[in-house]
Write a protein that holds these residues in place. Structure first.
Motif, PDB file in Angstrom:
ATOM      1  N   ASN A   1       0.663  -1.289   0.050  1.00 52.46           N
ATOM      2  CA  ASN A   1       0.010   0.003  -0.092  1.00 52.46           C
ATOM      3  C   ASN A   1       0.709   1.320   0.216  1.00 52.46           C
ATOM      4  OD1 ASN A   1      -2.082  -1.424   0.048  1.00 52.46           O
ATOM      5  ND2 ASN A   1      -2.517  -1.300   2.247  1.00 52.46           N
ATOM      6  N   TYR A   2       1.980   1.233   0.943  1.00 51.33           N
ATOM      7  CA  TYR A   2       2.659   2.667   0.949  1.00 51.33           C
ATOM      8  C   TYR A   2       3.804   2.592   0.095  1.00 51.33           C
ATOM      9  CZ  TYR A   2      -0.278   2.776   5.150  1.00 51.33           C
ATOM     10  OH  TYR A   2      -1.206   2.904   6.238  1.00 51.33           O
ATOM     11  N   SER A   3       3.334   2.851  -1.217  1.00 55.59           N
ATOM     12  CA  SER A   3       4.319   2.976  -2.430  1.00 55.59           C
ATOM     13  C   SER A   3       3.957   4.243  -3.289  1.00 55.59           C
ATOM     14  CB  SER A   3       4.567   1.758  -3.192  1.00 55.59           C
ATOM     15  OG  SER A   3       3.633   1.764  -4.374  1.00 55.59           O
ATOM     16  N   GLY A   4       4.643   4.911  -3.753  1.00 53.90           N
ATOM     17  CA  GLY A   4       4.376   6.168  -4.545  1.00 53.90           C
ATOM     18  C   GLY A   4       3.542   5.496  -5.797  1.00 53.90           C
ATOM     19  N   THR A   5       3.968   4.613  -6.352  1.00 55.80           N
ATOM     20  CA  THR A   5       3.278   3.882  -7.602  1.00 55.80           C
ATOM     21  C   THR A   5       1.815   3.499  -7.155  1.00 55.80           C
ATOM     22  OG1 THR A   5       5.460   2.923  -8.332  1.00 55.80           O
ATOM     23  CG2 THR A   5       3.577   2.044  -9.204  1.00 55.80           C
ATOM     24  N   GLU A   6       1.658   2.881  -6.165  1.00 52.54           N
ATOM     25  CA  GLU A   6       0.335   2.612  -5.676  1.00 52.54           C
ATOM     26  C   GLU A   6      -0.779   3.722  -5.304  1.00 52.54           C
ATOM     27  OE1 GLU A   6      -1.826  -0.043  -5.659  1.00 52.54           O
ATOM     28  OE2 GLU A   6      -3.218   0.716  -4.255  1.00 52.54           O
ATOM     29  N   ILE A   7       0.147   4.779  -4.767  1.00 53.30           N
ATOM     30  CA  ILE A   7      -1.096   6.042  -4.516  1.00 53.30           C
ATOM     31  C   ILE A   7      -1.202   6.782  -5.644  1.00 53.30           C
ATOM     32  CG2 ILE A   7      -0.510   8.292  -3.543  1.00 53.30           C
ATOM     33  CD1 ILE A   7       0.952   7.150  -1.624  1.00 53.30           C
ATOM     34  N   ARG A   8      -0.169   6.843  -6.876  1.00 59.77           N
ATOM     35  CA  ARG A   8      -0.539   7.426  -8.143  1.00 59.77           C
ATOM     36  C   ARG A   8      -1.610   6.576  -9.066  1.00 59.77           C
ATOM     37  NH1 ARG A   8       4.955   7.970  -8.097  1.00 59.77           N
ATOM     38  NH2 ARG A   8       5.339   6.219  -9.753  1.00 59.77           N
ATOM     39  N   ARG A   9      -1.499   5.425  -8.785  1.00 56.80           N
ATOM     40  CA  ARG A   9      -2.553   4.490  -9.423  1.00 56.80           C
ATOM     41  C   ARG A   9      -3.995   4.762  -8.905  1.00 56.80           C
ATOM     42  NH1 ARG A   9      -5.891   0.473  -8.844  1.00 56.80           N
ATOM     43  NH2 ARG A   9      -5.280   0.103  -6.494  1.00 56.80           N
ATOM     44  N   ARG A  10      -4.060   4.884  -7.539  1.00 57.73           N
ATOM     45  CA  ARG A  10      -5.319   4.958  -6.988  1.00 57.73           C
ATOM     46  C   ARG A  10      -5.884   6.410  -7.325  1.00 57.73           C
ATOM     47  NH1 ARG A  10      -5.519   2.505  -0.889  1.00 57.73           N
ATOM     48  NH2 ARG A  10      -4.526   0.545  -1.200  1.00 57.73           N
ATOM     49  N   MET A  11      -4.796   7.430  -7.377  1.00 58.38           N
ATOM     50  CA  MET A  11      -5.400   9.005  -7.815  1.00 58.38           C
ATOM     51  C   MET A  11      -5.830   8.728  -9.212  1.00 58.38           C
ATOM     52  SD  MET A  11      -2.315  11.178  -6.602  1.00 58.38           S
ATOM     53  CE  MET A  11      -2.084  11.886  -5.159  1.00 58.38           C
ATOM     54  N   LEU A  12      -5.415   7.961 -10.206  1.00 63.88           N
ATOM     55  CA  LEU A  12      -5.900   8.088 -11.431  1.00 63.88           C
ATOM     56  C   LEU A  12      -7.197   7.420 -11.405  1.00 63.88           C
ATOM     57  CD1 LEU A  12      -2.707   7.052 -13.549  1.00 63.88           C
ATOM     58  CD2 LEU A  12      -3.931   9.050 -13.662  1.00 63.88           C
ATOM     59  N   VAL A  13      -7.384   6.219 -10.727  1.00 64.69           N
ATOM     60  CA  VAL A  13      -8.789   5.530 -10.910  1.00 64.69           C
ATOM     61  C   VAL A  13      -9.560   6.143  -9.836  1.00 64.69           C
ATOM     62  CG1 VAL A  13      -7.685   3.630 -11.917  1.00 64.69           C
ATOM     63  CG2 VAL A  13      -7.964   3.553  -9.560  1.00 64.69           C
ATOM     64  N   GLY A  14      -9.509   7.099  -8.816  1.00 67.47           N
ATOM     65  CA  GLY A  14     -10.213   7.535  -8.239  1.00 67.47           C
ATOM     66  C   GLY A  14     -10.567   6.635  -6.820  1.00 67.47           C
ATOM     67  N   GLU A  15      -9.531   6.048  -6.671  1.00 67.53           N
ATOM     68  CA  GLU A  15      -9.683   5.220  -5.405  1.00 67.53           C
ATOM     69  C   GLU A  15      -8.964   5.961  -4.112  1.00 67.53           C
ATOM     70  OE1 GLU A  15      -7.920   1.286  -5.511  1.00 67.53           O
ATOM     71  OE2 GLU A  15      -9.089   0.739  -7.261  1.00 67.53           O
ATOM     72  N   ASP A  16      -9.367   5.369  -2.868  1.00 68.24           N
ATOM     73  CA  ASP A  16      -8.767   6.285  -1.747  1.00 68.24           C
ATOM     74  C   ASP A  16      -7.338   6.127  -1.581  1.00 68.24           C
ATOM     75  OD1 ASP A  16      -8.337   7.508   1.091  1.00 68.24           O
ATOM     76  OD2 ASP A  16      -8.028   5.259   1.567  1.00 68.24           O
ATOM     77  N   TRP A  17      -6.869   7.240  -1.620  1.00 64.09           N
ATOM     78  CA  TRP A  17      -4.954   7.476  -1.396  1.00 64.09           C
ATOM     79  C   TRP A  17      -4.901   8.339  -0.186  1.00 64.09           C
ATOM     80  CZ3 TRP A  17      -3.715  12.582  -1.223  1.00 64.09           C
ATOM     81  CH2 TRP A  17      -4.751  13.683  -1.777  1.00 64.09           C
ATOM     82  N   MET A  18      -5.912   9.201   0.469  1.00 62.27           N
ATOM     83  CA  MET A  18      -5.547  10.141   1.168  1.00 62.27           C
ATOM     84  C   MET A  18      -5.094   9.289   2.689  1.00 62.27           C
ATOM     85  SD  MET A  18      -7.999  13.308   0.888  1.00 62.27           S
ATOM     86  CE  MET A  18      -8.758  13.565  -0.489  1.00 62.27           C
TER      87      MET A  18
END
Ligand code: ATP
Ligand code: MG
Length: 171
Positions: free
Chosen positions: A127-144
């Motif tokens: 979960n705690y990876s930049g790649t995963e956070i950017r993926r979630r941002m792109l698809v509208g999943e929870d990143w916050m």
């Protein structure tokens, strides 16, 4: 007395709780922390959406709330010559004695330069990876929930999700 300064380098696209756990660990072992923002010249791309200044803001705000040691946040631009990169990083940063990194290239380069390198444990890397956070941002999943609230504030202030979506799109 001589200060022990620890050096931690990352791209911080964006800064997240994995980084924070490493920095809190470093804070127990050193007097001061130097945080290098790698690929500082990059921004507005899918891998590197945020500018060096925006990343300075994220890290400074997060550490003001979590670390009581002195810390220095230093943007470091890429040079296209790995063999010179350690000298380049040392030339820009406050002097440091210990390097903290789990990145194999960074570890290799500092080891070859004779530096002491410590590789911290990974903190829930799935979960705690930049790649995963950017993926979630792109698809509208929870990143916050993966970043400190003050970092989410910075990202929202600069429309960081909208920017990532725009620079990841095609015409
Ligand atoms: P990206 O997926 O974009 O590469 P990242 O999460 O790996 O992002 P970086 O800025 O590349 O973030 O990482 C900086 C340093 O933090 C690296 O040494 C990396 O190994 C380490 N790191 C990243 N995530 C974690 C984590 N969850 N726990 C511990 N260390 C981490
Ligand atoms: Mg990485």
């Amino acid at each position: 007395m001589k200060k022990i300064r620890g050096f931690y380098i990352g791209r911080f696209q964006p800064y997240h709780y994995g980084h924070q756990s490493v920095i809190e660990h470093i804070a127990e072992e050193v007097d001061e922390i130097v945080i290098g923002i790698g690929s500082a010249q990059q921004s507005h791309s899918p891998e590197n959406p945020y500018t060096a200044g925006e990343r300075v803001l994220m890290i400074t705000r997060a550490l003001e709330h979590s670390v009581s040691l002195p810390f220095y946040v230093i943007p470091i631009e890429d040079i296209q010559r790995n063999a010179l990169w350690v000298s380049h990083a040392r030339a820009i940063s406050p002097p440091f004695n210990v390097v903290y990194s789990s990145n194999p290239l960074v570890v290799r380069l500092f080891n070859e330069a004779g530096a002491e390198v410590i590789s911290p444990e990974m903190f829930i890397r799935e979960n705690y990876s930049g790649t995963e956070i950017r993926r979630r941002m792109l698809v509208g999943e929870d990143w916050m929930s993966l970043v400190p609230p003050v970092v989410a504030d910075v990202i929202n202030e600069i429309d960081g999700v909208g920017r990532l979506q725009d620079v990841s799109g095609s015409d």
